[in-house]
Enzyme design. Structure first.
Site, PDB file in Angstrom:
ATOM      1  N   LYS A  42       3.947   0.075   8.444  1.00 19.01           N
ATOM      2  CA  LYS A  42       3.615   1.380   7.856  1.00 19.01           C
ATOM      3  C   LYS A  42       4.778   2.325   8.139  1.00 19.01           C
ATOM      4  CE  LYS A  42      -0.105   4.713   8.684  1.00 19.01           C
ATOM      5  NZ  LYS A  42      -1.524   4.720   9.075  1.00 19.01           N
ATOM      6  N   GLY A  77       0.840  -1.189   0.000  1.00 14.48           N
ATOM      7  CA  GLY A  77       0.000   0.000   0.000  1.00 14.48           C
ATOM      8  C   GLY A  77       0.873   1.234   0.000  1.00 14.48           C
ATOM      9  N   ASP A  83     -12.322   9.386  12.019  1.00 17.53           N
ATOM     10  CA  ASP A  83     -12.073   9.173  10.594  1.00 17.53           C
ATOM     11  C   ASP A  83     -12.649   7.824  10.159  1.00 17.53           C
ATOM     12  OD1 ASP A  83     -11.252  10.012   8.117  1.00 17.53           O
ATOM     13  OD2 ASP A  83      -9.128   9.610   8.426  1.00 17.53           O
ATOM     14  N   VAL A 142       3.141   1.126   2.925  1.00 14.03           N
ATOM     15  CA  VAL A 142       2.864   0.011   3.820  1.00 14.03           C
ATOM     16  C   VAL A 142       3.506  -1.231   3.207  1.00 14.03           C
ATOM     17  CG1 VAL A 142       1.112  -1.396   4.931  1.00 14.03           C
ATOM     18  CG2 VAL A 142       0.683   1.021   4.544  1.00 14.03           C
ATOM     19  N   GLY A 179       0.683   5.752   0.038  1.00 17.71           N
ATOM     20  CA  GLY A 179      -0.184   6.904   0.213  1.00 17.71           C
ATOM     21  C   GLY A 179       0.624   8.109   0.573  1.00 17.71           C
ATOM     22  N   GLY A 180      -0.079   9.172   0.833  1.00 16.19           N
ATOM     23  CA  GLY A 180       0.581  10.408   1.188  1.00 16.19           C
ATOM     24  C   GLY A 180       1.424  10.231   2.442  1.00 16.19           C
ATOM     25  N   PHE A 181       1.036   9.289   3.282  1.00 17.29           N
ATOM     26  CA  PHE A 181       1.748   9.079   4.532  1.00 17.29           C
ATOM     27  C   PHE A 181       3.042   8.313   4.323  1.00 17.29           C
ATOM     28  CE2 PHE A 181      -1.175   5.636   3.716  1.00 17.29           C
ATOM     29  CZ  PHE A 181      -0.343   4.543   3.804  1.00 17.29           C
ATOM     30  N   GLY A 182       3.183   7.602   3.209  1.00 20.33           N
ATOM     31  CA  GLY A 182       4.337   6.743   2.987  1.00 20.33           C
ATOM     32  C   GLY A 182       3.872   5.389   2.484  1.00 20.33           C
TER      33      GLY A 182
END
Ligand SMILES: *[C@@H]1O[C@H](CO)[C@@H](O)[C@H](O)[C@H]1NC(C)=O
Ligand SMILES: *[C@@H]1O[C@H](CO)[C@@H](O)[C@H](O)[C@H]1NC(C)=O
Ligand SMILES: *[C@@H]1O[C@H](CO)[C@@H](O)[C@H](O)[C@H]1NC(C)=O
Ligand SMILES: *[C@@H]1O[C@H](CO)[C@@H](O)[C@H](O)[C@H]1NC(C)=O
Ligand SMILES: *[C@@H]1O[C@H](CO)[C@@H](O)[C@H](O)[C@H]1NC(C)=O
Length: 863
Positions: free
Chosen positions: A551, A529, A647, A536, A531-534
């Site tokens: 993550k 995975g 969320d 996975v 995403g903007g967070f980094g």
């Protein structure tokens, strides 16, 4: 009655009519006009043009000063009759460099060689490497031109060698190409040479991944993970095939002078049919840019022929010889023009690449929203072809889906690229004229064996792993909304070797070495995975005995140190079957990493819409909702303090291998006031957080935060589950744009069945639908105090499930039974946690100012 038969016949008739009537139309429409188009005739002293649309110019001005002295220009001793830059060559026994001033961006770099003897240079002594700067990519390594020309014996172009690469030029860089003779004790007369160089700029995202648009990112075959083609990769074109069509020359391309070849030589299926639909339908390039491929490519299609159900017995197969040991990008082009195919579902097929499943839901009309004549491409990455650079076949196979109305498969074009390896090389070894003795190849394999098998094993392990890919769409956007996040930022920047007080006793602490070992040094192959967070990663800890989701937060991601600590503190205190478990974390060497239990079946959203996964049955959906409701009830009432998740959305609901739902992503979770007492927050110090489409209006309008905000978001999830669509659809007509508004409208009018997911047709009994709608809409009441508690909701949903079960049992259960989803890793695979960045649209903002909630409709671009 064989529909396939009539279908083909009709296509053929149309073709003839059209070819007769419209042949005056010119095919060469220049659609893309490149900023740079340089065709260099190396070694020549005069300019000239060729019929393929190229204007060749002399090379001397592009040689570095030193190279002008070191190299010579010489005529070919045996002239070729082929048109092109082949009369002269630039040659040298020492290294020489061309340096081109070019604009930044991606380019095609094409090299033309004519392998023959030149004045004073014997044909068989051409032995050299070619590098491209400034990061020194190796394009060719110890390249024996005569040997390659002898082996690659194309009778149409004897002794011509052509290579095409895609490269990226950074801002302010020059494009430098260096030719380096391989001089060794045995080969002291080696020289390097080149006949022609071509540089053509291409549109930025023709093959490279657009970081702002996650929808077209290539999928890694055998998994549902994605593999962005980053600017740091160089690509080499291996094949560009106009399936069922003829050769297309550079001048007939869309402006980038690409050549397309017929696919016949690579087809291994006897029984196929090529159809040319002619020009009856004007193509509309809604899903791809109009320069993606020439129209002609999309007007000819190959399918399985007039065999009807016999087509179920074989695969439509191409075998493409490639060098092993590399990763490949395969682009497939499709366009539906067949008069017998009118709706999605009519023609659906599976695609296997290198004998791994690419997709079993290839359905061109589904991809184009039932519009015909719309070209569409699908990109796949074959993550690693095991082997030590020897030739092997990459197979492409297509098979009709058993549910398809028409049992057939189809394809318009193939492009295959080699992706540069970790040492920035694209070079393959010289071919062997004679097969090597077998023991020799075995020892070769051994030398590289360990790496190959590890990667192959990993590729196998990752296969069947679903994706959660949410690219960093927000990064740019965040800059605009970052005002509200200043507190994150401050903390984020001071992040280093654990100097901040991350709670160390709450859960397991991992060292960065353990994390590296678990993921083979954060190998891309393990990414499940993004995403903007980094990223996975799927990782293995405790000597491989435990599979975990890792993550790795990237610096500058929205998940700052505050969310990181928050998640550790919250999650390590929570233990419930419907809450994802945190195993530990790593906080050192500038790394913030969270380690969770691995969830085999990915997130709920990826089983509802915009997905190739099999759809969940109604019963599974109900069970998932009940699980989530239990998890949220535990947060609200099961621990000392009320925890508000803030969320709740389908992308944050994960499914384990038994399809048990677990709530994840506690980065935003907060300790609330005592149960039922709202937390009035002031605008000054609290930003409204959450995801567009799920936000409680009471929270964003009046800043009232209670556990009932989670109830609201959960209500939105219930509607998503029922309708199989996302909460906001910018392109829908106004009434249907917001799922909540639309559902309320339908519920009031007593026509709730209109919003039901077509995939659920016939599965939901009416009294169950009514009750479910009632529960969902009660969660969505404007006044939070009127909404039910999660405990009430669990009770009501249990009742809904009973209603469903008893009604189904009463009737004949077989008519409602759906595909059992016993083992997701088999057909869907899966993944892990994600915070769902960008999960349903590019402008899914994370921090919202109340009045802006629906203003993101100004940004309709999504696909
Ligand atoms: C191709 O698309 C561009 C913009 O997307 C448009 O300006 C151009 O006219 C199109 N060209 C053709 C030949 O359709
Ligand atoms: C060839 O063309 C280039 C650019 O088009 C021009 O600068 C150069 O003078 C020409 N050279 C000859 C020998 O015609
Ligand atoms: C080649 O030159 C001719 C005449 O100057 C021009 O019309 C044509 O567009 C050029 N072709 C390319 C590919 O630049
Ligand atoms: C390159 O190939 C030719 C055969 O075409 C052979 O004679 C020559 O020795 C080879 N050179 C090297 C360096 O292997
Ligand atoms: C088609 O190819 C796939 C992948 O290699 C294989 O699993 C399947 O058995 C083949 N089907 C037929 C009918 O040959």
């Amino acid at each position: 009655m064989d529909t396939t038969c009539t279908r083909i016949a009709l296509g053929t008739i149309i073709l003839h009519l059209l070819l007769m009537g419209l042949s005056y139309l010119s095919i060469a429409e220049v659609i893309y006009s490149p900023d740079e188009l340089l065709s260099i005739n190396c070694g020549s002293s005069s300019n000239f043009s060729t019929r393929d649309g190229r204007n060749w110019t002399v090379d001397i001005n592009f040689l570095t000063v030193e190279s002008r002295i070191n190299s010579v220009a010489a005529p070919a001793l045996t002239p070729t009759t082929l048109m092109g830059p082949y009369t002269y060559a630039r040659l040298s026994h020492s290294q020489f460099t061309y340096s081109f001033p070019v604009t930044a961006g991606p380019k095609f770099l094409r090299l033309f060689f004519y392998s023959t003897s030149y004045q004073n240079f014997d044909r068989t002594n051409a032995y050299f490497s070619v590098k491209f700067g400034p990061y020194t990519y190796t394009l060719l390594q110890d390249f024996n031109a005569s040997l390659n020309a002898d082996v690659d014996n194309d009778p149409g172009q004897p002794d011509i060698l052509f290579r095409e690469y895609c490269i990226n030029i950074g801002e302010g860089e020059r494009l430098d190409i260096t030719f380096i003779p391989t001089i060794t004790a045995q080969h002291q007369h080696s020289y390097a040479f080149i006949n022609g160089i071509e540089i053509v700029s291409m549109s930025p995202y023709l093959y490279y991944t657009n970081p702002d648009d996650y929808t077209g990112v290539p999928q890694i075959v055998g998994t549902l993970s994605q593999y962005p083609i980053e600017n740091s990769s160089a690509l080499e074109t291996i094949y560009r095939l106009n399936v069922a069509g003829k050769d297309i020359t550079g001048s007939e391309d869309t402006g980038m002078l690409r050549t397309w070849k017929a696919d016949d030589n690579y087809l291994t299926t006897q029984s196929t049919m090529s159809v040319d639909f002619g020009r009856i339908t004007k193509l509309s390039f809604n899903m791809t840019q109009n320069y993606t491929a020439p129209d002609e490519v999309y007007r000819t299609v190959r399918n399985m022929g007039t065999n009807g159900s016999m087509n179920m017995r074989f695969n439509l197969t191409w075998q493409l010889p490639v060098d092993s040991g590399f990763t490949y990008l395969l682009r497939l082009h499709f366009c539906q023009l067949d008069p017998h195919v009118s709706l999605s579902g009519d023609l659906r097929f599976s695609i296997y690449i290198a004998d791994q499943l690419g997709t079993d839901w290839a359905d061109v009309l589904l991809w184009t929203y039932n519009r015909k004549g719309v070209p569409v491409v699908r990109d796949y990455v074959v993550s690693y072809i095991p082997g030590n650079r020897e030739k092997t076949n990459l197979s492409l196979k297509m098979h009709p889906h058993h549910k398809s109305r028409i049992k057939d498969a189809q394809l318009n074009a193939i492009e295959l690229f080699k992706i540069s390896d970790t040492s920035c090389s694209l070079a393959d070894p010289n071919p062997h004229l004679l097969p090597q003795p077998p023991n020799n190849t075995i020892s070769n394999k051994k030398s590289n064996g360990t790496t190959s098998t590890i990667i192959a094993a990993v590729a196998g392990a990752v296969s069947g792993v679903v994706l959660l890919f949410f690219i960093a769409i927000l990064i740019k956007h965040r800059k605009n909304v970052a005002v509200n996040e200043s507190s994150n930022k401050k903390e984020g920047t001071s992040r280093n070797n654990g100097s901040l007080s991350v709670p160390t006793d709450l859960c397991r602490h991992f060292s960065i070495e353990e994390m590296r070992a678990a993921t083979n040094n954060f190998d891309k192959v393990f990414v499940v995975g993004m995403g903007g967070f980094g990223n996975v990663y799927k990782g293995h800890i405790d000597n491989g005995s435990t599979t975990v989701a890792i993550k790795r937060l990237k610096q500058g991601s929205r998940q700052g140190i505050r969310e990181f600590k928050n998640e550790i503190e919250m999650l390590s205190q929570l233990h419930h079957p419907n809450i994802v478990s945190l195993i530990g974390y790593c906080y050192e060497s500038n790394e913030m990493i969270l380690v969770y239990e691995f969830m085999d079946c990915g997130n709920l959203r990826d089983h509802l819409y915009d997905t190739d996964n099999p759809y969940l049955s109604w019963k599974h959906r109900l069970q998932t909702c009940i699980g989530v409701a239990r998890g949220l009830d535990y947060l609200h009432t099961g621990v000392k303090q009320v925890i508000i998740h803030r969320d709740v959305k389908s992308a944050n609901i994960l499914l384990d291998e038994k399809w048990e739902a677990k709530v994840s992503d506690f980065g935003l979770a907060r300790i609330g006031g005592p149960m039922g007492i709202s937390m009035m927050t002031t605008r000054v110090n609290t930003e409204v957080k959450g995801s567009i489409g799920y936000l409680d209006p009471e929270y964003y309008k009046r800043n009232i935060l209670t556990e009932k905000s989670d109830v609201y978001s959960f209500g939105v999830v219930l509607l998503e589950v029922l309708s199989g669509r996302q909460p906001l659809l910018h392109w829908e007509e106004k009434q249907r744009m917001s799922l909540v508004k639309w559902a309320e409208h339908c519920y009031e009018k007593g026509i709730l069945s209109e919003i039901v997911d077509p995939e659920l047709k016939g599965q939901i009994v009416p009294q169950c639908l009514r009750k479910f709608g009632e529960v969902a809409l009660s969660c969505l009441l404007e006044d939070g105090t009127q909404r039910p508690s999660m405990k009430d909701i669990v009770g009501m949903l249990d009742l809904v499930l009973q209603l469903q079960d008893s009604a189904v049992n009463y009737e004949d259960s077989s008519s409602h039974s759906t595909v059992p989803l016993s083992d997701c890793s088999e057909n869907t695979g899966l993944s892990t946690t994600s915070d769902g960045d960008g999960s349903y649209g590019r402008m899914e903002s994370f921090v919202l100012i109340p009045d802006d909630v629906f203003s993101e409709t100004k940004n309709p671009k999504r696909r």
